[in-house]
Scaffold this active site. Structure first.
Site, mmCIF file in Angstrom:
data_model
loop_
_atom_site.group_PDB
_atom_site.id
_atom_site.type_symbol
_atom_site.label_atom_id
_atom_site.label_comp_id
_atom_site.label_asym_id
_atom_site.label_seq_id
_atom_site.Cartn_x
_atom_site.Cartn_y
_atom_site.Cartn_z
ATOM 1 N N HIS A 188 -0.773 -127.133 -129.257
ATOM 2 C CA HIS A 188 -2.165 -126.761 -128.982
ATOM 3 C C HIS A 188 -2.143 -126.056 -127.634
ATOM 4 O O HIS A 188 -1.879 -126.684 -126.616
ATOM 5 C CB HIS A 188 -3.042 -128.018 -128.934
ATOM 6 C CG HIS A 188 -4.480 -127.728 -128.620
ATOM 7 N ND1 HIS A 188 -5.518 -128.359 -129.252
ATOM 8 C CD2 HIS A 188 -5.068 -126.873 -127.733
ATOM 9 C CE1 HIS A 188 -6.675 -127.905 -128.781
ATOM 10 N NE2 HIS A 188 -6.431 -127.005 -127.852
ATOM 11 N N HIS A 246 -3.681 -123.434 -134.674
ATOM 12 C CA HIS A 246 -5.033 -122.843 -134.562
ATOM 13 C C HIS A 246 -5.200 -121.680 -133.578
ATOM 14 O O HIS A 246 -5.916 -121.771 -132.597
ATOM 15 C CB HIS A 246 -6.097 -123.904 -134.283
ATOM 16 C CG HIS A 246 -5.770 -124.947 -133.251
ATOM 17 N ND1 HIS A 246 -5.243 -124.663 -132.027
ATOM 18 C CD2 HIS A 246 -5.920 -126.300 -133.291
ATOM 19 C CE1 HIS A 246 -5.088 -125.772 -131.363
ATOM 20 N NE2 HIS A 246 -5.487 -126.781 -132.104
ATOM 21 N N ASP A 319 -7.379 -128.272 -139.153
ATOM 22 C CA ASP A 319 -7.709 -129.040 -137.943
ATOM 23 C C ASP A 319 -8.911 -129.952 -138.225
ATOM 24 O O ASP A 319 -9.769 -130.139 -137.353
ATOM 25 C CB ASP A 319 -7.984 -128.108 -136.755
ATOM 26 C CG ASP A 319 -7.930 -128.847 -135.421
ATOM 27 O OD1 ASP A 319 -7.540 -130.036 -135.411
ATOM 28 O OD2 ASP A 319 -8.296 -128.242 -134.392
ATOM 29 N N HIS A 323 -16.308 -136.320 -136.501
ATOM 30 C CA HIS A 323 -17.033 -137.158 -135.539
ATOM 31 C C HIS A 323 -18.332 -137.584 -136.203
ATOM 32 O O HIS A 323 -18.809 -136.908 -137.119
ATOM 33 C CB HIS A 323 -17.375 -136.366 -134.269
ATOM 34 C CG HIS A 323 -16.179 -135.907 -133.498
ATOM 35 N ND1 HIS A 323 -15.404 -136.754 -132.743
ATOM 36 C CD2 HIS A 323 -15.608 -134.678 -133.385
ATOM 37 C CE1 HIS A 323 -14.415 -136.069 -132.184
ATOM 38 N NE2 HIS A 323 -14.508 -134.806 -132.565
HETATM 39 ZN ZN LIG Z 1 -6.074 -130.602 -134.012
#
Ligand SMILES: [Zn+2]
Length: 452
Positions: A188, A246, A319, A323
């Site tokens: 990342h 990503h 990804d 939440h």
């Molecule tokens: Zn992730």
């Protein structure tokens, strides 16, 4: 693994898309395995026995099941957001048959013991075949370098992102990790120093309650570019097997070449939200699409779409990072980053196929073939005789509006809510078992999946 009983299924009249080709045919499955692939006019009568279950797919599409190499299933420790059971169940409703899960759970996955705990949960509760990444912290480098490669699918490195003790900026640790890791390193890449500077500037301009549209200003293009540059330089120096997770900017693409995945030491991924949403969507969708790296302007989205087609991008992932609604309802600084996506990735990609952004063959290559190649998953990721029957059946002539009756995440919401996809997932097979069926109403049939 020995099957409990000898079962067989014949999937009739499907449009099979695999390895750059599309053709009409039938698939015969015995127990967990694709035993025979037949063309439309082939005689299948001698394959059928009394116990063969015959499923007429009336021309629907059959694709190799999606292998999502980037998900957060939140267990252990964050189970108010999701569990391996709940999120893998949503995944099969979206045509996913295997998933690789990230280490930022609670506790984070930093030792073999924590990997063993996740593997034990998944063995009992996962609908999809599974693997787990191990995280790198400032004090577990020896555990990482000595991990049994049977236990972890790869190493996840948060190079300058805010994930507590998994943020790594220490040059000595990085050098040793890139020089000695035996597993692929998935990065990342966002530069934390730059993000902190941008945050301070935004706070002085707007105070504590800025609009969500500042997100790509705080987590800006330069933060991604600098960090990706650093990761690529390290990987080149040590010939490391590196994967950049990503990608979100046009600028980062300059570091990557086109070409077959098998010939690359450095591979790339783009996630569905960076191919679908743009900064124009913050007004309407607010913190629901707050994620890291941030969703940026449409010029970046368009460049990423082109890079999927050019071959600079090897893998499509999600990804997936759920939440609760309550957590997301907070103001910009307090709402956590992450979007639940694993269930609607394939339908969204098929929508982009309908819009002529991608070909169906490209989607299959980057959701199934390339993930299997990248990790060397044996007998998965392709529709081939002798391979596991990990398959998804899609009706391209049926539409489905995303709403609370068909969102299966534990968190119960999706950024696609109220959107109507012009395709529908009809059923998903994992290891030959029909774990999800949606011929009329959605139904799940749990069956233990395999460790990858
Ligand atoms: Zn992730």
């Amino acid at each position: 693994m020995e099957a409990k009983q000898n079962t067989s299924k014949l999937l009739l009249n499907a449009q099979i898309v695999n390895e750059g080709k599309a053709f009409f045919g039938h698939i015969f499955i015995r127990n967990e395995i694709i035993e025979k692939i037949l063309l439309a006019n082939d005689d299948y009568s001698e394959l059928i026995s009394e116990s063969t279950e015959i499923i007429d797919l009336s021309g629907h599409l059959i694709l190799p099941g999606v292998i999502d190499i980037h998900v957060h299933f939140r267990e252990p420790g964050l189970t108010q957001k999701g569990t391996i059971f709940s999120e893998s169940r949503a995944a099969v409703a979206g045509g996913v048959t295997s998933a690789l899960e990230m280490p930022n759970t609670n506790p984070p996955t930093l030792t073999e013991k924590e990997l063993d705990e996740k593997l034990a949960i998944a063995e009992k509760t996962s609908f999809v075949n599974y693997g787990f990444y191990m995280g790198v912290s400032s004090n577990n480098l020896n555990d990482v370098l000595n991990i049994n490669p049977e236990k972890a699918c790869g190493i996840k490195l948060f190079l300058g992102s805010s994930t507590g003790n998994m943020l790594i900026d220490d040059e000595q640790i990085l050098d040793k990790l890139f020089a000695e890791s035996r597993l692929p390193i998935v990065v990342h890449a966002e530069d934390e120093k730059r993000i902190l500077e941008n945050t301070a500037r935004i706070k002085s301009d707007y105070g504590e309650n800025p609009p969500i549209s500042v997100h790509p200003v705080i987590r800006d293009v330069e933060a991604c570019y600098q960090s990706t540059k650093k990761a690529v330089e390290l990987a080149k120096k040590y010939n490391t097997r590196l994967h950049i997770a990503h990608l979100s900017t046009a600028q980062e693409l300059e570091f990557f070449s086109a070409g077959p995945l098998a010939e690359k030491r450095i591979t790339t991924e783009v996630c569905i939200h960076h191919l679908w949403f743009t900064a124009d969507d913050y007004d309407q969708l607010g913190t629901t699409i707050k994620c890291n790296p941030a969703i940026k302007t449409s010029e970046h989205r368009d460049a990423l779409r082109n890079a999927v087609n050019s071959g600079q991008i090897d893998i499509l992932a999600t990804d997936h990072a759920p939440h609760t609604r309550e957590e997301k309802a907070q103001n910009y600084f307090n709402a956590p980053s992450g979007i639940p996506l694993v269930q609607h990735n394939l339908q969204a990609l098929l929508e982009l196929v309908r819009q002529d952004v991608f070909s169906l063959e490209t989607v299959v290559e980057k959701t199934a073939h390339n993930p299997a190649r990248m990790f060397g998953f044996e007998k998965r990721g392709f529709i081939r005789e002798g391979y596991f029957a990990d398959l998804v059946v899609v009706n391209l002539n049926s539409s489905q509006t995303v709403d609370s009756t068909n969102i299966f995440y534990h968190c119960g919401w999706s950024p696609f809510e109220n959107y109507t996809f012009k395709s529908k997932i009809i059923c998903t097979f994992v290891n030959g078992n029909m774990v999800f069926e949606n011929f009329s109403t959605p139904q799940f049939n749990f069956s233990n999946a395999h460790k990858l």
